[in-house]
Design a protein around this motif. Structure first.
Motif, PDB file in Angstrom:
ATOM      1  N   ALA A 211       0.811  -1.219   0.000  1.00 45.61           N
ATOM      2  CA  ALA A 211       0.000   0.000   0.000  1.00 45.61           C
ATOM      3  C   ALA A 211       0.846   1.272   0.000  1.00 45.61           C
ATOM      4  CB  ALA A 211      -0.932   0.010   1.210  1.00 45.61           C
ATOM      5  N   ASP A 212       2.122   1.155   0.215  1.00 49.86           N
ATOM      6  CA  ASP A 212       2.990   2.322   0.379  1.00 49.86           C
ATOM      7  C   ASP A 212       3.573   2.755  -0.972  1.00 49.86           C
ATOM      8  OD1 ASP A 212       4.822   4.251   1.054  1.00 49.86           O
ATOM      9  OD2 ASP A 212       5.778   3.081   2.649  1.00 49.86           O
ATOM     10  N   PRO A 213       3.180   3.946  -1.487  1.00 45.60           N
ATOM     11  CA  PRO A 213       3.698   4.408  -2.787  1.00 45.60           C
ATOM     12  C   PRO A 213       5.217   4.604  -2.797  1.00 45.60           C
ATOM     13  CG  PRO A 213       1.800   5.717  -2.092  1.00 45.60           C
ATOM     14  CD  PRO A 213       2.220   4.900  -0.916  1.00 45.60           C
ATOM     15  N   ASN A 214       5.828   4.706  -1.614  1.00 43.92           N
ATOM     16  CA  ASN A 214       7.274   4.925  -1.552  1.00 43.92           C
ATOM     17  C   ASN A 214       8.069   3.629  -1.661  1.00 43.92           C
ATOM     18  OD1 ASN A 214       7.155   7.801  -1.136  1.00 43.92           O
ATOM     19  ND2 ASN A 214       6.430   7.372   0.953  1.00 43.92           N
ATOM     20  N   VAL A 215       7.378   2.495  -1.642  1.00 41.74           N
ATOM     21  CA  VAL A 215       8.052   1.196  -1.759  1.00 41.74           C
ATOM     22  C   VAL A 215       7.922   0.724  -3.204  1.00 41.74           C
ATOM     23  CG1 VAL A 215       8.096  -1.212  -1.016  1.00 41.74           C
ATOM     24  CG2 VAL A 215       7.554   0.604   0.638  1.00 41.74           C
ATOM     25  N   PRO A 216       9.023   0.607  -3.934  1.00 46.04           N
ATOM     26  CA  PRO A 216       8.931   0.154  -5.330  1.00 46.04           C
ATOM     27  C   PRO A 216       8.267  -1.218  -5.422  1.00 46.04           C
ATOM     28  CG  PRO A 216      11.121   1.006  -4.833  1.00 46.04           C
ATOM     29  CD  PRO A 216      10.412   0.881  -3.533  1.00 46.04           C
ATOM     30  N   LEU A 217       7.357  -1.356  -6.386  1.00 47.54           N
ATOM     31  CA  LEU A 217       6.668  -2.632  -6.550  1.00 47.54           C
ATOM     32  C   LEU A 217       7.634  -3.761  -6.841  1.00 47.54           C
ATOM     33  CD1 LEU A 217       3.547  -1.572  -8.672  1.00 47.54           C
ATOM     34  CD2 LEU A 217       3.612  -2.173  -6.245  1.00 47.54           C
TER      35      LEU A 217
END
Length: 409
Positions: free
Chosen positions: A400-406
């Motif tokens: 859910a965290d946009p700062n963690v690269p998929l």
């Protein structure tokens, strides 16, 4: 008449059929190749019919898979306006609507699907429309310039995309849907609400939990839709979009296994070693899901023919691409990767705020990503597809965290 067992024949001259013919030539097949289509139009792609072409953004030339001269250059016998009426498996021949017979060595069924009809009184009134062919899209485009109020029955992809095109053209639209939200079976409640909010924002009159009793008309033309509770919704025209059924009659009459599509193995072969199926009509065994699935989307019609062509030429192949589709409605553009059956997930995880129409939604079960949908967020389909394919457990808080690269999950 082509001699028995001499030609590779494709039944269905749309995207899947045309791409199969292309794949056969690209993979070195130089023998007789026949592509048969019931429509008189050259093979074309269907997504623009409810998207850019319907909205007047795309020209007619853009919908065609290949220009007319390509078929001549590739020595493909393109037979338009022709219907295959029967398959004689014992003789390896097809019966055609003109009374002739055509022999085949290998046969590909790419017969597609047809809109499900709404069997209510008044269904045959003028002004009641369906959307599958370019001619039907042309008629709707003309309507958008002349009618004031359109009623759309069914809030699936076709219904909502046509609704967006109509509203953009200034037409008042009422959408009638039997379920509680649009696209509920496909997306589930959490994400279906996004599309309900979007269309209401654009002035669409959405009515849910609605049953249609009949179409009412005057002088043979529709003037309204009578609901199950007796309410009459006025209409200058009606579009019915309640799904599509695979065109399996030809296969079924020939004794091929059929169950919501022509059943095939993972290489798109039927139980007849000389007959294959691809596109909307095929319900193919999928290694990722361990069962046969049928996907009515553009990417399937585009990609399955490559596998089918190799199988027709004797190669051992498997079609294992993860399902993909997309839509464009108003300011919303999205891509969806994966496959989730209704109630097949336990949690939807959002990366970003759905209210901003810039987010990614993930359907998960037991911490594994089953599908992902990126809305106005681009260049992420590859890492989403990787999450789906590997089916590895992930930390949902990081998902859910946009700062963690998929790609790091």
């Amino acid at each position: 008449m082509t001699s028995r067992n001499s030609a590779h024949v494709i039944v269905g001259a749309s995207l899947a059929g045309a791409k199969a013919a292309e794949a056969l030539r690209n993979q070195g097949y130089r023998g007789p190749l026949v592509l048969i289509g019931t429509e008189t139009e050259m093979p074309y792609e269907r997504p623009p019919l409810s998207k850019g072409y319907l909205a007047g953004k795309d020209s007619r030339e853009k919908i065609y898979v290949h220009p007319r001269e390509w078929y001549q250059e590739q020595e493909i016998d393109l037979r338009l306006g022709t219907t295959v009426t029967a398959i004689d498996r014992a003789a390896h021949e097809l019966e055609l609507s003109d009374g002739s017979r055509l022999g085949y060595a290998k046969l590909l069924l790419a017969t597609g699907a047809s809109p499900r009809r709404l069997p209510v009184p008044g269904a045959d009134l003028a002004g009641v429309h369906y959307l599958r062919t370019v001619e039907e899209s042309d008629r709707l485009r003309e309507l958008f310039g002349t009618v004031r109020h359109l009623v759309v029955v069914g809030a699936g992809w076709i219904g909502l995309e046509a609704t967006a095109a109509a509203r953009t053209a200034g037409v008042e639209v009422t959408v009638l849907e039997a379920l509680e939200l649009p696209l509920l079976r496909v997306l589930g409640r959490e994400v279906a609400q996004v599309f309900a909010d979007l269309h209401r924002k654009h002035g669409v009159d959405l009515r849910f939990g609605i049953g249609v009793q009949s179409f009412e008309g005057t002088d043979g033309r529709v003037t309204g839709v009578r609901l199950a509770d007796g309410t009459l919704v006025p209409a200058d025209a009606v579009l019915v979009g309640i799904g599509a059924a695979p065109n399996t009659a030809l296969a079924e009459a020939a004794g091929l296994p059929v169950d919501d599509g022509v059943l095939t193995d993972s290489g798109l072969a039927t139980d007849d070693p000389d007959i294959f199926a691809a596109g909307d009509v095929a319900r193919a065994q999928h290694p990722q899901y361990g069962k046969p699935i049928r996907v009515e989307h553009w990417a399937n019609a585009l990609n399955q023919p490559q596998t089918a062509a190799k199988a027709m030429l004797g190669e051992e192949v498997v079609f294992d691409r993860i399902p993909y589709f997309y839509t464009d409605q108003y300011e919303l553009g999205m891509e969806y990767v994966g496959y989730v059956e209704p109630d097949g997930y336990d949690q939807v995880v959002f990366r970003g705020d759905p209210g901003t129409l810039e987010f990614i939604a993930f359907w998960t079960r037991d911490g594994r990503v089953l599908a992902g949908m990126n809305v106005n967020v681009w260049d992420v389909t590859d890492p989403i597809r990787d999450l789906v394919r590997t089916a590895r457990q992930v930390d949902l808080s990081k998902l859910a965290d946009p700062n963690v690269p998929l790609g790091s999950l």
